[in-house]
Scaffold this active site. Structure first.
Site, short mmCIF file in Angstrom:
data_model
loop_
_atom_site.label_atom_id
_atom_site.label_comp_id
_atom_site.label_asym_id
_atom_site.label_seq_id
_atom_site.Cartn_x
_atom_site.Cartn_y
_atom_site.Cartn_z
NE ARG A 1 19.65 -1.23 2.57
CZ ARG A 1 20.66 -1.77 1.84
NH1 ARG A 1 20.87 -0.82 0.85
NH2 ARG A 1 20.86 -3.24 1.86
CE LYS B 1 2.76 14.09 -1.54
NZ LYS B 1 2.45 12.47 -1.33
CD GLU C 1 -0.72 14.53 -3.07
OE1 GLU C 1 0.17 14.35 -2.46
OE2 GLU C 1 -1.27 13.47 -3.43
CE LYS D 1 0.69 13.05 -6.26
NZ LYS D 1 1.97 12.47 -5.98
P1 13P Z 1 -0.99 7.53 -5.49
O1 13P Z 1 -1.01 7.69 -6.92
O2 13P Z 1 -1.11 6.14 -4.95
O3 13P Z 1 -2.45 8.25 -4.97
O4 13P Z 1 -0.16 8.22 -4.40
C1 13P Z 1 0.41 9.47 -5.01
C2 13P Z 1 0.85 10.34 -3.78
O5 13P Z 1 1.80 10.95 -3.78
C3 13P Z 1 -0.28 10.52 -2.73
O6 13P Z 1 0.08 11.46 -1.88
#
Ligand code: 13P
Length: 340
Positions: free
Chosen positions: A48, A137, A178, A220
């Site tokens: 936190r 994400k 991602e 991402k």
């Molecule tokens: P890094 O930039 O440390 O790779 O982390 C980004 C991220 O959200 C990994 O899931």
């Protein structure tokens, strides 16, 4: 606001010239690993304190448009009682949430992994929205060797990413998709190019099959790099290879591509992003969504000691400012030594 305009409003707030995302969504084991490096115990109070420090850095909203949080952080409060997502929102930073439940071995595919977390996702998203999250994400990972990832891992992870993205959009939450091709190993840059291209092709096929609206999602990806044990490529090489793969695979309708840092040093991640933006223009905005590359300098400055708070916040702001310049192709290595 109807669902479509709400998604568009979130995209507009996230995708801004000269701004990127802060990934602060480390799971329990990952944040413990980061804290261990500075000798700090990973208990709820320390987590936190750390995340309050990040989100309350004065002026962070000048360079950061969104922050990806971990579930625990959504429910935490600053010392004055402000919920942490609200602390971000007050700075004009949109709060988001990591919704995948991590990876596990993919059955009958030795060496490959699959990300889980689809069961009950719509219900969880409704709760996260109430706590202030406007985007989400999901991270899929691909191990690289001469034979990995296999076709099954590429297809199964693309399918899960697309199903997740569709559920998010139906829930009024902007999905960040991602797919991370890992840097671990001694593979060549050519091998990383081949794998990244195959993965992104499959991901966009799956997104299309699942009727995901490309204008209302963000990508991402990892950059195209040689394996960690295979030496380093120059920013110009990384930029040329990465942009070529993205042009071949990512439709122009996608508004923003926000790279992960994935084990690059903070300065490498900034220089590589800058090199890409110097060879634009592109149909999409190229920006950052860094975890380690933004948090490492402030974490080392903090060391778990409240007395170092201002210094740690300055380190975060400095890294954020340099990455914001890289979004515009205006970063210079000489700026690394400048104080604020
Ligand atoms: P890094 O930039 O440390 O790779 O982390 C980004 C991220 O959200 C990994 O899931």
């Amino acid at each position: 606001m109807d669902a479509r305009s709400e998604l568009q409003a979130t995209v507009d707030a996230l995708v801004q010239a000269g701004k990127g995302l802060l990934a602060a969504d480390e799971s329990g084991p990952t944040i413990a690993k980061r804290f261990q490096r500075i000798g700090v115990d990973s208990n709820e109070e320390n987590r936190r304190a750390w995340r309050t420090l990040l989100l309350s850095a004065p002026g962070l909203g000048d360079f950061i448009s969104g922050v990806i949080l971990y579930e625990e952080t959504l429910g935490q409060r600053a010392d004055d009682g402000t919920p942490l997502p609200e602390l971000a929102a007050r700075q004009g930073i949109v709060p988001g949430i990591k919704v995948d439940k991590g990876k596990l071995a993919l059955a009958l595919a030795p060496g490959d992994e699959i990300t889980e977390g689809l069961d009950g996702l719509a219900k969880r998203l409704a709760g996260y929205r109430q706590q202030g999250a406007r985007f989400a994400k999901w991270r899929a990972v691909f191990n690289v060797s001469d034979s990995l990832p296999g076709r099954l891992a590429i297809k199964a992870n693309a399918q899960a990413l697309a199903a997740y993205a569709a559920i998010c959009q139906e829930s009024g939450v902007v999905p960040i998709v991602e797919p991370e091709v890992l840097m671990d190993g001694a593979h060549s840059m050519e091998r990383c190019t081949e794998v990244t291209e195959a993965v992104l092709h499959e991901v966009f096929h799956a997104l299309h099959r699942h009727a995901v609206v490309l204008e209302h999602m963000l990508l991402k990806p990892s950059m195209v790099l040689p394996g960690k044990e295979a030496g380093r490529a120059t920013p110009a090489e990384v930029a040329a290879q990465t942009v070529q793969v993205l042009k071949r695979t990512v439709p122009a309708a996608v508004p923003g591509i926000f790279f992960l840092s994935g084990g690059q040093t903070p300065t490498e991640a900034t220089a590589n992003l800058d090199a890409m933006n110097r060879i634009g223009p592109f149909p999409w905005r190229l920006s950052f969504s860094y975890g380690r590359a933004l948090q490492e300098p402030p974490l080392l400055a903090w060391h778990g000691d409240a007395a170092n708070l201002a210094q740690a916040q300055r380190a975060l702001l400095q890294r954020s400012r340099l990455n914001a310049m890289a979004c515009l192709g205006q970063y210079q290595a000489a700026l690394e030594d400048a104080t604020t």
